[in-house]
Design an enzyme around this catalytic site. Structure first.
Site, PDB file in Angstrom:
ATOM      1  N   GLY A  10      -0.560  -9.184   0.167  1.00 39.03           N
ATOM      2  CA  GLY A  10      -1.213  -8.792  -1.082  1.00 39.03           C
ATOM      3  C   GLY A  10      -0.260  -8.885  -2.254  1.00 39.03           C
ATOM      4  O   GLY A  10      -0.264  -8.031  -3.150  1.00 39.03           O
ATOM      5  N   ALA A  11       0.561  -9.923  -2.263  1.00 36.52           N
ATOM      6  CA  ALA A  11       1.660 -10.033  -3.227  1.00 36.52           C
ATOM      7  C   ALA A  11       1.213 -10.127  -4.675  1.00 36.52           C
ATOM      8  O   ALA A  11       1.999  -9.840  -5.592  1.00 36.52           O
ATOM      9  CB  ALA A  11       2.532 -11.242  -2.882  1.00 36.52           C
ATOM     10  N   ARG A  14      -1.343  -5.055  -7.578  1.00 34.50           N
ATOM     11  CA  ARG A  14      -0.449  -4.133  -8.288  1.00 34.50           C
ATOM     12  C   ARG A  14       0.688  -3.656  -7.393  1.00 34.50           C
ATOM     13  O   ARG A  14       1.855  -3.682  -7.780  1.00 34.50           O
ATOM     14  CB  ARG A  14      -1.243  -2.931  -8.813  1.00 34.50           C
ATOM     15  CG  ARG A  14      -2.108  -3.229 -10.011  1.00 34.50           C
ATOM     16  CD  ARG A  14      -2.859  -2.005 -10.483  1.00 34.50           C
ATOM     17  NE  ARG A  14      -3.770  -1.493  -9.460  1.00 34.50           N
ATOM     18  CZ  ARG A  14      -4.548  -0.439  -9.614  1.00 34.50           C
ATOM     19  NH1 ARG A  14      -4.527   0.240 -10.750  1.00 34.50           N
ATOM     20  NH2 ARG A  14      -5.363  -0.045  -8.654  1.00 34.50           N
ATOM     21  N   MET A  15       0.343  -3.195  -6.200  1.00 36.51           N
ATOM     22  CA  MET A  15       1.375  -2.703  -5.303  1.00 36.51           C
ATOM     23  C   MET A  15       2.227  -3.845  -4.770  1.00 36.51           C
ATOM     24  O   MET A  15       3.440  -3.712  -4.610  1.00 36.51           O
ATOM     25  CB  MET A  15       0.726  -1.937  -4.145  1.00 36.51           C
ATOM     26  CG  MET A  15       1.707  -1.111  -3.332  1.00 36.51           C
ATOM     27  SD  MET A  15       2.495   0.176  -4.331  1.00 36.51           S
ATOM     28  CE  MET A  15       4.084   0.270  -3.507  1.00 36.51           C
ATOM     29  N   SER A 124       2.158   5.157   7.251  1.00 31.54           N
ATOM     30  CA  SER A 124       2.078   6.450   6.580  1.00 31.54           C
ATOM     31  C   SER A 124       1.040   6.379   5.473  1.00 31.54           C
ATOM     32  O   SER A 124       0.876   5.337   4.833  1.00 31.54           O
ATOM     33  CB  SER A 124       3.436   6.843   5.979  1.00 31.54           C
ATOM     34  OG  SER A 124       3.335   8.077   5.299  1.00 31.54           O
ATOM     35  N   HIS A 157      -6.619  10.655  -8.146  1.00 34.76           N
ATOM     36  CA  HIS A 157      -6.124   9.288  -8.286  1.00 34.76           C
ATOM     37  C   HIS A 157      -6.898   8.566  -9.386  1.00 34.76           C
ATOM     38  O   HIS A 157      -7.897   9.071  -9.898  1.00 34.76           O
ATOM     39  CB  HIS A 157      -6.273   8.519  -6.969  1.00 34.76           C
ATOM     40  CG  HIS A 157      -5.265   8.885  -5.932  1.00 34.76           C
ATOM     41  ND1 HIS A 157      -5.400   9.996  -5.124  1.00 34.76           N
ATOM     42  CD2 HIS A 157      -4.084   8.310  -5.582  1.00 34.76           C
ATOM     43  CE1 HIS A 157      -4.372  10.078  -4.309  1.00 34.76           C
ATOM     44  NE2 HIS A 157      -3.554   9.064  -4.569  1.00 34.76           N
ATOM     45  N   LYS A 161      -9.621   3.741  -7.264  1.00 34.21           N
ATOM     46  CA  LYS A 161      -9.387   4.012  -5.851  1.00 34.21           C
ATOM     47  C   LYS A 161     -10.728   4.137  -5.128  1.00 34.21           C
ATOM     48  O   LYS A 161     -11.635   4.822  -5.595  1.00 34.21           O
ATOM     49  CB  LYS A 161      -8.562   5.284  -5.668  1.00 34.21           C
ATOM     50  CG  LYS A 161      -8.142   5.527  -4.216  1.00 34.21           C
ATOM     51  CD  LYS A 161      -7.101   6.633  -4.111  1.00 34.21           C
ATOM     52  CE  LYS A 161      -6.679   6.893  -2.676  1.00 34.21           C
ATOM     53  NZ  LYS A 161      -6.082   5.701  -2.045  1.00 34.21           N
ATOM     54  N   GLY A 167      -5.234   8.832   1.516  1.00 35.65           N
ATOM     55  CA  GLY A 167      -4.395   8.826   2.715  1.00 35.65           C
ATOM     56  C   GLY A 167      -3.337   9.917   2.665  1.00 35.65           C
ATOM     57  O   GLY A 167      -2.987  10.516   3.684  1.00 35.65           O
ATOM     58  N   THR A 168      -2.844  10.197   1.459  1.00 36.39           N
ATOM     59  CA  THR A 168      -1.831  11.245   1.305  1.00 36.39           C
ATOM     60  C   THR A 168      -2.428  12.618   1.589  1.00 36.39           C
ATOM     61  O   THR A 168      -1.814  13.454   2.265  1.00 36.39           O
ATOM     62  CB  THR A 168      -1.241  11.218  -0.111  1.00 36.39           C
ATOM     63  OG1 THR A 168      -0.675   9.931  -0.345  1.00 36.39           O
ATOM     64  CG2 THR A 168      -0.163  12.276  -0.272  1.00 36.39           C
TER      65      THR A 168
END
Length: 270
Positions: A10-11, A14-15, A124, A157, A161, A167-168
């Protein structure tokens, strides 16, 4: 020792762009490949230029198999289905697969466990040092405080999203459940609406807020008789997740195949 050859999945996202930049900054890490969906308009573009950190000589590819074949690890903050497919490729190549993807269901998790027989998988709900330290504190607090302390988890968030709770939040909920010696699945309570009745003792509640450009705010509340204990974390920049992911990959290079968490990477596991 040569640098660890890392691929960013997913380059163009954003992430993904933040991960590319973090690899460039990290000693011992080298960007060897960048992946996107075959139909992406980013195919063929230089990953470094797209990330805003200068030309790196790595063109974004839609051929995941070919890219992973020449790598030591892959950093993956994509989608559940893509993550499962990448895990199978990581298992074939017997490399490190760092997973920050959220929204995984039981079927996805079962496939990751199967892949971990041959790949080193670090997964994680949040890769940051601060959140994983928070999870350790939540676990300890839940273990120390009695069931008369009600546990509520609030997360917020950005408006884009797509999964909730985050997930956190689920990571923190699992830490609380683990501290109490119960399963989150049996004690989790989602959004409340209407006449819900009294709160059950031992419930772990979740509230999800969405709006604006919030990167990630999380608060765990222990509400007891005449007092509240609140533990919180505020993410101010996505680089904290990328830094943790690269650290996890470097750590995983020296591990045996298996399924690990950031608690293992940071030495926070019991």
């Amino acid at each position: 020792m040569s640098d660890m050859r890392l691929v960013v999945a997913g380059a163009a996202g954003r992430m993904g762009r933040v991960l590319v930049e973090m690899i460039r900054q990290t000693p011992g890490a080298h960007l060897s490949g960048a992946i996107e969906q075959p139909e992406s308009i980013a195919i063929g573009q230089d990953a470094g230029l797209l990330a805003g950190c200068g030309q790196m000589g790595v063109a974004i590819s839609g051929d995941a198999l070919a890219v992973i074949a020449g790598a030591d690890g892959i950093l993956d903050f994509t989608s559940p289905q893509s993550t499962v497919e990448l895990a199978a490729l990581a298992a074939q190549a017997r490399i490190v697969h760092v997973i920050g993807t959220t929204g995984l269901n039981k079927d996805h998790l079962a496939k990751l466990e199967a892949a971990a027989r041959h790949a080193i998988i670090v997964r994680s709900g949040n890769m940051s040092l601060g959140v994983n330290l928070l999870a350790a504190l939540v676990k300890k607090a839940a273990r120390t405080l009695g069931p008369e302390y009600d546990i509520e988890i609030i997360e917020m968030h950005h408006r884009m999203k797509v999964d909730a709770p985050s997930g956190t939040a689920l990571l923190l909920g699992a830490a609380a459940a683990d501290g109490r010696g119960v399963t989150l699945e049996e004690h989790s309570i989602g959004a409340r609406d209407g006449h819900t009745g009294l709160r059950n003792i031992g419930d772990i509640g979740f509230a999800s807020l969405r709006g604006g450009t919030v990167i990630g705010d999380h608060k765990v509340i222990f509400a007891g008789p005449c007092e509240r204990i609140e533990l919180a974390h505020v993410a101010e920049d996505r680089s904290i997740f990328a830094r943790g992911a690269v650290q996890a990959a470097l750590w995983g290079k020296n591990q045996k195949p298996g399924l690990y968490s950031m608690a293992d990477v940071l030495g926070l596991a019991d």
